[in-house]
Design an enzyme around this catalytic site. Structure first.
Site: not given
Ligand code: NAD
Ligand code: UDP
Length: 339
Positions: A125, A150, A154
């Site tokens: 991120s 959080y 990262k």
């Molecule tokens: P999201 O919550 O929709 O997807 C994350 C998925 O991981 C979910 O389906 C959740 O059920 C699963 N998960 C979490 N912990 C788990 C575990 N222990 N075992 C199995 N599954 C698990 O989030 P997203 O927006 O799709 O983000 C995906 C990744 O990108 C994350 O790591 C997030 O930190 C990173 N990210 C997201 C953003 C954003 O704004 N959406 C920005 C920067 C980075």
């Protein structure tokens, strides 16, 4: 045909990436515990692409169960989306965040080593640039000081992955630093489905527009920015997903660690988001201006040159597309996947 394991692939970014990988001819396996997603998202990925996705309901922290997936499949690369991502919740429950986010990463690395899988793409991120670095951010800047657990997870996971790639010369790590993904697949079948009250701007705007929330509070209008509200580098989730396909192509030709910003390079303010959403969708978003939200940076945007130069990737969609597609998803699925 190469097989890609998407850890956390049922989530917002993972489901859109699954569509783009399937369309590009890859086999996709999704492993998710559905803690922040729904199996319905995967069903819709299959509906959009007309292809089948093998799924495992598993907690990625559970190394023994994870091993089974590596045993049963010939995995060529892993994309690690599985993490908890709410900034506010991470301040209240730091141990939950450190445990989940770090342990999922360690379990994946252990299984990869055991089964000789040498390619991992990680969802990082822009938050790792912290408070010190000036915008626009470039990948060669030092990781900065984060304002919440959080963000620190990262930073730590990037470090863990880099150290592992230093020790194992066969390993290839790609760290993708996302800026602010918004929008949804243009079919309106998959999109962002936050549980409870949304923390992020676009789902909140959409839920106000659909009548689920009374009004949006814009956090602060006294910043030193173009109109006093914070600016961010909003990126269409389908553009972001296509960036993963480019990273997958790249990772097989590469060793060591490489970092890419995935953003547009263009900042928009909160007011611009609200006004564009209203304009392209011909509706009104009830909003008021409130105080600043603690920990918010005034500005955050990418220099996206490296991804263009090395991966041949750049964003194609406009802010109008992002606002239109977010609204189509929200309007068609007012209760997300639980309709
Ligand atoms: P999201 O919550 O929709 O997807 C994350 C998925 O991981 C979910 O389906 C959740 O059920 C699963 N998960 C979490 N912990 C788990 C575990 N222990 N075992 C199995 N599954 C698990 O989030 P997203 O927006 O799709 O983000 C995906 C990744 O990108 C994350 O790591 C997030 O930190 C990173 N990210 C997201 C953003 C954003 O704004 N959406 C920005 C920067 C980075
Ligand atoms: N924001 C807002 N009201 C909200 C949610 C967010 O004004 O209800 C603002 C927030 O202050 C920030 C921008 O919208 O300037 C993007 O916030 P988000 O949480 O989506 O992303 P992040 O701040 O993590 O980049």
């Amino acid at each position: 045909m190469k097989t890609i394991l998407l850890a956390g692939g049922a989530g917002y970014i993972g489901s859109h990436t699954a569509v783009e990988l399937l369309n590009a001819g890859y086999d996709v396996i999704i492993a998710d515990n559905y803690s922040n997603s729904s199996p319905e998202a995967v069903r819709r990925v299959e509906e959009i692409t007309g292809k089948t996705v093998k799924t495992y309901e598993v907690d990625i922290k559970d190394t023994e169960k994870l091993e089974k997936i590596f045993q049963e499949n010939n995995i060529d690369a892993v994309i690690h989306f599985a993490g908890l991502k709410s900034v506010g919740e991470s301040i209240e429950k730091p141990v939950l965040y450190y445990r989940n986010n770090i342990d999922t990463t360690l379990s994946l690395l252990e299984c990869m080593e055991k089964f000789n899988v040498n390619n991992i793409i990680f969802s990082s991120s822009a938050t790792v640039y912290g408070e010190e670095n000036p915008v626009p951010y470039t990948e060669d800047m030092k990781r900065g000081t984060c304002t919440n657990p959080y963000g620190w997870t990262k930073v730590m996971m990037e470090q863990i992955l880099e150290d592992t790639a230093k020790a194992n010369k066969n390993l290839s790590v790609v760290l993708l630093r996302y800026f602010n993904p918004i929008g949804a697949h243009e079919s309106g079948k998959i999109g962002e489905d936050p549980k409870g009250i949304p923390n992020n701007l676009m789902p909140y705007v959409s839920q106000v527009a659909v009548g689920k929330r009374e009004k949006l509070t814009v956090f602060g209008r006294d910043y030193d920015t173009k109109d006093g509200t914070c600016t961010r580098d909003y990126i269409h989730v389908v553009d972001l997903a296509k960036g993963h396909v480019k990273a997958v192509e790249y990772i097989f030709e590469h060793k060591g660690t490489e970092i890419f910003n995935l953003g547009t390079g263009t900042p928009y303010s909160v007011t611009e988001i609200v006004e564009t959403f209203e304009k392209v969708n011909s509706l009104k978003v009830n909003h008021v201006y409130g105080g600043r939200r603690q920990g918010d940076l005034p500005e955050c945007f990418a220099n996206a040159d490296k991804a263009l130069k090395v991966l041949g990737w750049k964003t194609e969609k406009t802010l109008d597309d992002m606002c239109r597609d977010s609204w189509r998803w929200q309007k068609n699925n007012p209760d997300g996947y639980n309709k």
